[in-house]
Design a protein around this motif. Structure first.
Motif, PDB file in Angstrom:
ATOM      1  N   ALA A  53       9.951  25.148   0.014  1.00  0.00           N
ATOM      2  CA  ALA A  53       8.743  25.276   0.846  1.00  0.00           C
ATOM      3  C   ALA A  53       7.638  26.055   0.132  1.00  0.00           C
ATOM      4  CB  ALA A  53       9.082  25.936   2.174  1.00  0.00           C
ATOM      5  N   ILE A  54       8.021  27.142  -0.608  1.00  0.00           N
ATOM      6  CA  ILE A  54       6.958  27.923  -1.263  1.00  0.00           C
ATOM      7  C   ILE A  54       6.414  27.214  -2.506  1.00  0.00           C
ATOM      8  CG2 ILE A  54       7.685  30.180  -0.386  1.00  0.00           C
ATOM      9  CD1 ILE A  54       8.860  30.814  -3.125  1.00  0.00           C
ATOM     10  N   MET A  55       7.192  26.257  -3.046  1.00  0.00           N
ATOM     11  CA  MET A  55       6.700  25.515  -4.220  1.00  0.00           C
ATOM     12  C   MET A  55       6.029  24.201  -3.829  1.00  0.00           C
ATOM     13  SD  MET A  55       9.580  26.129  -7.183  1.00  0.00           S
ATOM     14  CE  MET A  55      11.032  25.707  -6.221  1.00  0.00           C
ATOM     15  N   GLY A  56       6.087  23.856  -2.536  1.00  0.00           N
ATOM     16  CA  GLY A  56       5.528  22.575  -2.070  1.00  0.00           C
ATOM     17  C   GLY A  56       6.655  21.692  -1.600  1.00  0.00           C
ATOM     18  N   SER A  57       6.454  20.977  -0.508  1.00  0.00           N
ATOM     19  CA  SER A  57       7.571  20.264   0.114  1.00  0.00           C
ATOM     20  C   SER A  57       8.063  19.068  -0.696  1.00  0.00           C
ATOM     21  CB  SER A  57       7.175  19.802   1.518  1.00  0.00           C
ATOM     22  OG  SER A  57       5.974  19.053   1.442  1.00  0.00           O
ATOM     23  N   SER A  58       7.163  18.448  -1.496  1.00  0.00           N
ATOM     24  CA  SER A  58       7.603  17.277  -2.259  1.00  0.00           C
ATOM     25  C   SER A  58       6.730  17.099  -3.499  1.00  0.00           C
ATOM     26  CB  SER A  58       7.516  16.014  -1.395  1.00  0.00           C
ATOM     27  OG  SER A  58       6.161  15.801  -1.008  1.00  0.00           O
ATOM     28  N   ASN A  59       7.141  16.170  -4.363  1.00  0.00           N
ATOM     29  CA  ASN A  59       6.354  15.861  -5.564  1.00  0.00           C
ATOM     30  C   ASN A  59       5.031  15.207  -5.161  1.00  0.00           C
ATOM     31  OD1 ASN A  59       6.062  13.116  -7.587  1.00  0.00           O
ATOM     32  ND2 ASN A  59       5.844  15.126  -8.478  1.00  0.00           N
ATOM     33  N   GLU A  60       3.925  15.754  -5.669  1.00  0.00           N
ATOM     34  CA  GLU A  60       2.612  15.180  -5.370  1.00  0.00           C
ATOM     35  C   GLU A  60       2.081  14.480  -6.620  1.00  0.00           C
ATOM     36  OE1 GLU A  60      -0.237  17.122  -3.039  1.00  0.00           O
ATOM     37  OE2 GLU A  60       1.204  18.407  -1.996  1.00  0.00           O
ATOM     38  N   GLN A  61       1.936  13.180  -6.526  1.00  0.00           N
ATOM     39  CA  GLN A  61       1.515  12.395  -7.683  1.00  0.00           C
ATOM     40  C   GLN A  61      -0.008  12.405  -7.828  1.00  0.00           C
ATOM     41  OE1 GLN A  61       3.303   8.517  -7.731  1.00  0.00           O
ATOM     42  NE2 GLN A  61       5.366   9.332  -7.618  1.00  0.00           N
ATOM     43  N   LEU A  62      -0.459  11.957  -8.993  1.00  0.00           N
ATOM     44  CA  LEU A  62      -1.900  11.847  -9.222  1.00  0.00           C
ATOM     45  C   LEU A  62      -2.477  10.770  -8.303  1.00  0.00           C
ATOM     46  CD1 LEU A  62      -1.996  11.841 -13.137  1.00  0.00           C
ATOM     47  CD2 LEU A  62      -2.592  13.751 -11.643  1.00  0.00           C
ATOM     48  N   PHE A 108       2.655  18.899 -12.633  1.00  0.00           N
ATOM     49  CA  PHE A 108       3.442  18.644 -13.843  1.00  0.00           C
ATOM     50  C   PHE A 108       3.919  19.948 -14.468  1.00  0.00           C
ATOM     51  CE2 PHE A 108       0.513  15.034 -13.537  1.00  0.00           C
ATOM     52  CZ  PHE A 108       1.398  13.962 -13.617  1.00  0.00           C
ATOM     53  N   LEU A 109       5.019  19.830 -15.225  1.00  0.00           N
ATOM     54  CA  LEU A 109       5.544  20.959 -16.000  1.00  0.00           C
ATOM     55  C   LEU A 109       5.577  20.564 -17.472  1.00  0.00           C
ATOM     56  CD1 LEU A 109       8.718  21.918 -13.892  1.00  0.00           C
ATOM     57  CD2 LEU A 109       6.463  22.979 -13.767  1.00  0.00           C
ATOM     58  N   GLY A 110       5.016  21.420 -18.340  1.00  0.00           N
ATOM     59  CA  GLY A 110       5.146  21.227 -19.781  1.00  0.00           C
ATOM     60  C   GLY A 110       6.433  21.903 -20.224  1.00  0.00           C
ATOM     61  N   VAL A 111       7.379  21.115 -20.767  1.00  0.00           N
ATOM     62  CA  VAL A 111       8.711  21.659 -21.050  1.00  0.00           C
ATOM     63  C   VAL A 111       9.075  21.589 -22.533  1.00  0.00           C
ATOM     64  CG1 VAL A 111       9.680  21.312 -18.748  1.00  0.00           C
ATOM     65  CG2 VAL A 111       9.708  19.416 -20.361  1.00  0.00           C
ATOM     66  N   GLY A 112       8.078  21.672 -23.404  1.00  0.00           N
ATOM     67  CA  GLY A 112       8.345  21.638 -24.838  1.00  0.00           C
ATOM     68  C   GLY A 112       7.095  21.241 -25.589  1.00  0.00           C
ATOM     69  N   GLU A 113       7.211  21.231 -26.922  1.00  0.00           N
ATOM     70  CA  GLU A 113       6.041  20.955 -27.761  1.00  0.00           C
ATOM     71  C   GLU A 113       5.804  19.461 -27.985  1.00  0.00           C
ATOM     72  OE1 GLU A 113       6.477  23.176 -31.358  1.00  0.00           O
ATOM     73  OE2 GLU A 113       6.669  25.091 -30.316  1.00  0.00           O
ATOM     74  N   LYS A 114       6.842  18.647 -27.835  1.00  0.00           N
ATOM     75  CA  LYS A 114       6.699  17.219 -28.130  1.00  0.00           C
ATOM     76  C   LYS A 114       5.835  16.536 -27.079  1.00  0.00           C
ATOM     77  CE  LYS A 114      10.984  16.849 -30.695  1.00  0.00           C
ATOM     78  NZ  LYS A 114      12.323  16.280 -30.770  1.00  0.00           N
ATOM     79  N   THR A 115       5.219  15.408 -27.460  1.00  0.00           N
ATOM     80  CA  THR A 115       4.314  14.720 -26.542  1.00  0.00           C
ATOM     81  C   THR A 115       5.049  14.067 -25.364  1.00  0.00           C
ATOM     82  OG1 THR A 115       4.388  12.786 -28.001  1.00  0.00           O
ATOM     83  CG2 THR A 115       2.499  14.286 -28.243  1.00  0.00           C
ATOM     84  N   ALA A 116       6.382  13.969 -25.452  1.00  0.00           N
ATOM     85  CA  ALA A 116       7.149  13.420 -24.321  1.00  0.00           C
ATOM     86  C   ALA A 116       7.558  14.509 -23.341  1.00  0.00           C
ATOM     87  CB  ALA A 116       8.393  12.702 -24.845  1.00  0.00           C
ATOM     88  N   ALA A 117       7.260  15.771 -23.698  1.00  0.00           N
ATOM     89  CA  ALA A 117       7.771  16.911 -22.902  1.00  0.00           C
ATOM     90  C   ALA A 117       6.836  17.297 -21.759  1.00  0.00           C
ATOM     91  CB  ALA A 117       8.007  18.107 -23.823  1.00  0.00           C
ATOM     92  N   LEU A 118       6.586  16.341 -20.856  1.00  0.00           N
ATOM     93  CA  LEU A 118       5.829  16.620 -19.629  1.00  0.00           C
ATOM     94  C   LEU A 118       6.588  15.982 -18.474  1.00  0.00           C
ATOM     95  CD1 LEU A 118       3.029  17.872 -18.663  1.00  0.00           C
ATOM     96  CD2 LEU A 118       2.248  15.507 -18.529  1.00  0.00           C
ATOM     97  N   ASP A 119       6.980  16.791 -17.500  1.00  0.00           N
ATOM     98  CA  ASP A 119       7.768  16.282 -16.376  1.00  0.00           C
ATOM     99  C   ASP A 119       6.989  16.393 -15.070  1.00  0.00           C
ATOM    100  OD1 ASP A 119       9.873  15.896 -18.097  1.00  0.00           O
ATOM    101  OD2 ASP A 119      10.965  17.710 -17.500  1.00  0.00           O
ATOM    102  N   PRO A 120       7.044  15.359 -14.214  1.00  0.00           N
ATOM    103  CA  PRO A 120       6.497  15.510 -12.865  1.00  0.00           C
ATOM    104  C   PRO A 120       7.252  16.633 -12.154  1.00  0.00           C
ATOM    105  CG  PRO A 120       6.985  13.208 -13.343  1.00  0.00           C
ATOM    106  CD  PRO A 120       7.601  14.022 -14.438  1.00  0.00           C
ATOM    107  N   PHE A 121       6.555  17.404 -11.324  1.00  0.00           N
ATOM    108  CA  PHE A 121       7.175  18.557 -10.670  1.00  0.00           C
ATOM    109  C   PHE A 121       7.761  18.157  -9.316  1.00  0.00           C
ATOM    110  CE2 PHE A 121       6.846  22.349  -7.876  1.00  0.00           C
ATOM    111  CZ  PHE A 121       7.745  23.160  -8.538  1.00  0.00           C
ATOM    112  N   HIS A 122       9.052  18.409  -9.150  1.00  0.00           N
ATOM    113  CA  HIS A 122       9.748  18.147  -7.885  1.00  0.00           C
ATOM    114  C   HIS A 122      10.270  19.482  -7.341  1.00  0.00           C
ATOM    115  CE1 HIS A 122       9.918  13.700  -8.282  1.00  0.00           C
ATOM    116  NE2 HIS A 122       9.938  13.972  -9.572  1.00  0.00           N
TER     117      HIS A 122
END
Length: 457
Positions: A84-93, A272-286
């Motif tokens: 609840a404090i982080m948001g109830s669900s993933n919010e897409q663009l 989104f969360l940046g989870v590393g230096e590589k260009t694939a390292a971006l995850d939608p936030f859930h």
């Protein structure tokens, strides 16, 4: 990710899990420890107070008292309130507009905006099949324009050139016209890093926003700054109507204060969360998956999604057919497996998402030489195609040539050949299918003595 918070919370909640009966006293004792864990993780005080109050209210109410396993019900409440404090669900663009949909990136200097532009462009291109154009309106840092051009080429998206002697509004308007001609679905605008207290720079970005009217304005912020990240985002939001937050360097953040504070303080979702230096390292936030990971329950759904998106299905199917027919598992197949695992964030990234494996992930990171896989790839790359297909040929002078060519030692090559042999045996056991065979074979993947016996750094 968030190891110290996860350890503290798991420890605090462990004592209450098996309780047959929950009282106001043992709930208060546990929540006192939870409160300390959150404050040490640099979660903002108002957020901590609201969280503890909500959990207590639900825990001492009918919800837990009527449960058959009160301890488990309490954990469920904690998880639910974390979500609840982080948001109830993933919010897409929200890209529902006449193309190109403009996404503007804002943030402080050094937060990782330019890299995030490339990561987001890659995600939209590969996951959503969008045609993307990127442009830099950072006229104060020529290196930023060059950096974005290099990254755009790396991820395979359209780059619109700009120069430091141009006005930011002129750059973006020209990029918008170009994106329309190119039939791009999305235009991502990189802006100059600025300080919230710099009125002139803040005025400039506000004018830029008014000129291009982006459908999404994302604030990029370093997660390692803790609750300061939330406060900075709030200050920006007063000048710029933000639509979401991107937290960067989350993989290096052991505390988690930003992730748990930013939604409550700004009212804006983490997208989104940046989870590393590589260009694939971006995850939608859930939020639900993050709450599960913080409580040490893993994140299997994200792991499944990663497998779907990042594993080369053609290569996987080819190997499956090869194994089924009982053909030899050679070093080219072994290299493919190493590359697939690397695409998934390496062994620690995979373990981190499995329930109860958080400790194993940390142990692997401490005991495993993380450069070992890169050395393995280099050694296989130094072999001839014939040697890769027939590893038994690799003896004496061939070993010396391969190690010289890859900058490694003979013992590194011997270790690689031994591990390949173990994988080969495992694949033989899997011939004809069978989960039991596969599970028995997995023992060969770990060094003798388990993860604690991994080769030292």
């Amino acid at each position: 990710m968030f190891e110290s918070l996860s350890d503290r919370l798991s420890g605090s909640l462990r004592s209450i899990t098996g309780k047959a009966r929950l009282t106001e006293e043992n709930i208060s004792d546990t929540l006192r420890e939870v409160r300390m864990a959150l404050l040490e993780a640099d979660v903002a005080l108002p957020v901590v107070k609201d969280f503890v109050s909500s959990v207590k209210q639900r825990a001492v109410g009918q919800e837990v008292m009527s449960s058959l396993s009160p301890g488990q019900a309490f954990i469920k409440i904690v998880q639910s309130e974390l979500e609840a404090i982080m948001g109830s669900s993933n919010e897409q663009l929200n890209l529902a507009t006449n193309p190109p949909a403009v996404i503007m990136m804002a943030g402080l200097q050094g937060a990782g905006k330019t890299t995030t532009v490339a990561k987001l462009a890659r995600l939209l291109k590969e996951r959503d099949k969008k045609k993307v154009t990127v442009v830099s309106a950072d006229v104060y840092r020529p290196a930023a324009i060059k950096q974005l051009e290099t990254l755009a080429s790396e991820v395979g998206v359209d780059f619109f050139p700009s120069a430091v002697d141009q006005a930011p509004e002129a750059i973006v308007n020209a990029a918008l016209s170009h994106a329309k001609i190119q039939f791009s679905d999305v235009l991502i605008v990189d802006t100059a890093g600025r300080l919230a207290i710099d009125e002139e720079m803040m005025g400039e970005i506000a004018r830029l926003h008014a000129a291009v009217k982006p459908v999404e304005t994302l604030f990029v912020v370093d997660a390692m700054t803790g609750q300061d990240a939330a406060n900075t985002a709030k200050a920006f939001d007063e000048t710029l109507p933000l639509t979401g937050i991107v937290l960067t360097k989350v993989d290096a953040d052991t505390r988690g204060g930003a992730a748990l504070s930013v939604r409550s303080i700004t009212g804006k979702p983490i997208k989104f969360l940046g989870v590393g230096e590589k260009t694939a390292a971006l995850d939608p936030f859930h939020p639900d998956r993050m709450a599960s990971r913080i409580l040490g329950m893993g994140d299997v759904l994200s792991l499944i999604e990663e497998v779907e998106q990042k594993v080369d299905k053609k290569k996987a199917a080819k190997l499956a057919r090869k194994v089924k027919k009982g053909k030899k598992f050679d070093l080219e197949d072994f290299r493919d497996q190493l590359q697939q695992m690397n695409n998934m964030g390496g062994i620690t990234g995979m373990l981190d998402k499995l329930p109860g494996m958080g400790k194993m992930s940390q142990m692997a990171e401490q005991n495993l030489d993380m450069k070992m896989f890169a050395r393995m790839e280099a050694m296989i790359g130094s072999m001839t195609p014939r040697e890769r297909r027939n590893p038994e040929l690799i003896q004496g002078s061939r070993k010396r040539r391969i190690t010289r060519g890859s900058g490694t030692e003979v013992q590194d090559l011997n270790r690689l050949l031994k591990q390949h042999k173990q994988m080969q045996k495992m694949m033989k056991k899997m011939k004809g299918g069978g989960m039991e065979k596969m599970m028995r074979g997995l023992g060969g993947m770990m060094p003798p003595g388990g993860p604690g016996a991994m080769p030292p750094r």
